[in-house]
Scaffold this active site. Structure first.
Site, PDB file in Angstrom:
ATOM      1  N   SER A   1       7.977  23.570  17.360  1.00 30.00           N
ATOM      2  CA  SER A   1       6.528  23.094  17.217  1.00 30.00           C
ATOM      3  C   SER A   1       5.372  24.368  17.877  1.00 30.00           C
ATOM      4  O   SER A   1       4.209  24.028  17.445  1.00 30.00           O
ATOM      5  CB  SER A   1       6.369  22.155  18.410  1.00 30.00           C
ATOM      6  OG  SER A   1       6.624  22.540  19.613  1.00 30.00           O
TER       7      SER A   1
ATOM      8  N   LYS B   1      -0.062  28.562  23.639  1.00 36.60           N
ATOM      9  CA  LYS B   1      -0.098  27.192  22.917  1.00 36.60           C
ATOM     10  C   LYS B   1      -0.724  26.264  23.630  1.00 36.60           C
ATOM     11  O   LYS B   1      -1.104  26.166  25.000  1.00 36.60           O
ATOM     12  CB  LYS B   1       1.511  26.783  22.996  1.00 36.60           C
ATOM     13  CG  LYS B   1       2.143  25.620  22.607  1.00 36.60           C
ATOM     14  CD  LYS B   1       3.343  25.261  22.530  1.00 36.60           C
ATOM     15  CE  LYS B   1       4.059  24.100  21.695  1.00 36.60           C
ATOM     16  NZ  LYS B   1       5.499  23.838  21.837  1.00 36.60           N
TER      17      LYS B   1
ATOM     18  N   SER C   1      11.685  25.090  19.922  1.00 31.88           N
ATOM     19  CA  SER C   1      10.009  25.248  19.479  1.00 31.88           C
ATOM     20  C   SER C   1       9.615  26.680  19.674  1.00 31.88           C
ATOM     21  O   SER C   1       8.571  27.035  19.317  1.00 31.88           O
ATOM     22  CB  SER C   1       9.303  24.272  20.293  1.00 31.88           C
ATOM     23  OG  SER C   1       9.305  23.063  19.566  1.00 31.88           O
TER      24      SER C   1
HETATM   25  N1  GLN Z   1      11.777  20.216  16.856  1.00 31.92           N
HETATM   26  C1  GLN Z   1      12.293  19.558  17.906  1.00 31.92           C
HETATM   27  C2  GLN Z   1      11.649  18.304  18.067  1.00 31.92           C
HETATM   28  O1  GLN Z   1      10.671  17.946  17.177  1.00 31.92           O
HETATM   29  C3  GLN Z   1      11.893  20.492  19.138  1.00 31.92           C
HETATM   30  C4  GLN Z   1      10.840  20.583  19.584  1.00 31.92           C
HETATM   31  C5  GLN Z   1      10.315  21.290  20.665  1.00 31.92           C
HETATM   32  O2  GLN Z   1      11.166  22.284  21.076  1.00 31.92           O
HETATM   33  N2  GLN Z   1       9.193  21.181  21.581  1.00 31.92           N
HETATM   34  O3  GLN Z   1      11.863  17.519  19.188  1.00 31.92           O
END
Ligand code: GLN
Length: 487
Positions: free
Chosen positions: A156, A81, A180
């Site tokens: 994400s 990532k 994420s």
């Molecule tokens: N969707 C969650 C957020 O927007 C988690 C994102 C993540 O785990 N990096 O914060």
């Protein structure tokens, strides 16, 4: 599983590499060709470096020829990532702020994968600074779900999940602050593991919310995830929150742990808002464990309804502090329109950050500001303890918990314009981060329209071996992993 290289498991490919029926160069070339064939439609990568990948593959083959192969990951193409530092490669967090930034050093996980001989192939798209659940917040455009290109891959770490599902990598790393890794794994039909907080070093991970962030693997099978986890886990002096604990041979442990287990079903996770097809698929997974001889027990996590609110106070507070460093001075985007130094900060941040990141910084600054700190931040920390205590109480009665991973299957790109609608995607995953627990997504079926469904298994702190074994028991009795998207 398909006979094509790029859809095989690491375990299968490692055997072929070891048996010399396959070389890392052949494998890496196949993955590069596959990436070129599908990437125009999937857009999982922010950057690739083909000569570098082929050079790594050649080194792996040379090591093997000299009898110095380093284990199951040696020669296997893995994607990271784009929030994980690789020396000499771009590191953007999918933000305009870091569009031209090149990392001067390796993250600890990167160094560990290099040590294991993996071929690092590309930096994978994500929501900007890992904030989002659909990869639509990337400054470089959304990633498309390989099962239906009109839909999101989740987020994400959507690029990591999509690249794996599309056969562009054999495994990937993502980061998970509120879901994420697990949510995109669910939406793309692959395995995704968020380790216990402190098991994997965060050194070299671009920080979003430091008390919640963890790096973890995406893989085609549970065994593959165990292999990658074994390579990246372990204490690191450069991350003061990394835990001193013995790292078992997760892959070997899988064979030793055969259950039956006591499994808890948190009733709050099967409430309104859960897609009925997902609910039915997870119920079937539970029925499978029952047949296996596991004791199935309903449990309650009474503070579940506070998870989302608590998360969006703590995560934004930490984000506002972590993102203060992008000031246009030391690194990152610098505005050309500024009139003085204060204006330079303002303009650089206004131009460099996207809308969701700004929303989080503003929220986080608000909850940390004097007068509101006690009312919001401190209170959220207290609720966080209650949420953790709920889980620990449940674990006095059961070994692991089973829930849906995501309340809905992959949705259409552009469908969720309201930020709150997106925040709801994480309703089943964020409690695990607030409590610091390990959680894994295991594919458990498809909707009638052919979209992947995932079940989440939640384990006890630092008991990844057991968590993986529970997941594998289900995986081995089902053949979801043999299905590939037709791209
Ligand atoms: N969707 C969650 C957020 O927007 C988690 C994102 C993540 O785990 N990096 O914060």
């Amino acid at each position: 599983m398909s006979s094509e290289f790029f859809f095989q498991s690491i375990t299968q490919l490692a055997a072929a590499l070891e048996g010399k029926t396959l070389s890392s160069i052949e494998l890496t070339r196949a993955v590069v060709a596959r990436t070129k064939a599908v990437e125009g439609r999937v857009h999982a990568f922010n950057s690739v470096d083909e000569p570098d990948a082929l050079a790594q593959a050649a080194e792996s083959d040379a090591r093997r020829a000299a009898g110095q192969a380093r284990g199951p990951l040696d020669g296997i193409p893995i994607g990271l990532k784009d929030v994980i530092a690789v020396a000499g490669q771009p590191l953007t967090a999918s933000s305009k702020m870091l569009a031209n930034f090149v990392s001067p050093y390796d993250a600890t996980v990167t160094a560990k994968l290099k040590n294991a001989g993996a071929v690092l192939w590309g930096r994978l798209n994500c929501d900007e600074f890992a904030m989002g659940s659909s990869t639509e917040n990337s400054a470089f455009g959304p990633t498309h779900n390989p099962w239906d290109l009109t839909r999101v891959p989740g987020g994400s770490s959507g690029g990591s999940a999509a690249a794996l599902a599309a056969g562009e990598v054999l495994a990937a790393l993502g980061s998970d602050t509120g879901g994420s890794i697990r949510q995109p794994a669910a939406l793309c039909g692959v395995v995704g593991l968020k380790p216990t907080y402190g098991l994997v070093s965060r050194y070299g991970l671009i920080a979003f919310a430091s008390s919640l962030d963890q790096i973890g693997p995406f893989a085609r099978t549970v065994e593959d995830a165990a292999i990658v986890l074994g390579a990246i886990a372990g204490h690191d002096e450069r991350d003061s929150t990394s835990f001193k604990t013995e790292i078992p041979d997760y892959r070997a442990e899988l064979k030793k742990r055969t259950g039956p287990w006591r499994l808890g079903i948190p009733k709050e996770y099967f409430a309104d808002g859960l897609d009925p097809e997902i609910g039915a698929a997870v119920e079937q997974a539970i029925a499978f464990y029952k047949k296996l001889g596991c004791e199935i027990k309903e449990v309650s996590l009474p503070h579940t309804r506070y998870c989302l609110d608590t998360y969006y106070v703590i995560a934004t507070a930490e984000a506002s502090s972590n993102l203060a460093r992008y000031d246009g001075i030391r690194y990152g985007h610098r505005s050309k329109n500024a009139t003085d130094i204060v204006d330079l900060y303002f303009q650089s941040r206004a131009e460099g950050f996207g809308a969701e990141v700004k929303r989080r910084i503003i929220l986080g600054t608000y909850v940390l500001s004097s007068g509101y700190y006690d009312a919001y931040y401190l209170r959220a920390q207290k609720v966080r303890t209650l949420i953790r205590n709920d889980f620990l109480a449940a674990f006095r009665e059961v070994d692991a918990l089973i829930t849906p991973t995501s309340p809905m299957p992959a949705f259409k790109i552009g469908e969720k314009a309201d930020p709150l609608a997106l925040y709801l995607c994480d309703i089943y995953t964020i409690g695990v981060n607030l409590a610091g627990l390990p959680g894994i997504n295991v594919p458990c079926g498809f909707t009638k329209s052919g979209l992947p469904i995932g079940a989440q298994i939640i384990g006890q702190p630092f008991r990844e071996s057991e968590l993986l074994a529970v997941a594998q028991a289900y995986e081995q009795a089902h053949d979801w992993k043999t299905k590939m998207p037709s791209l």
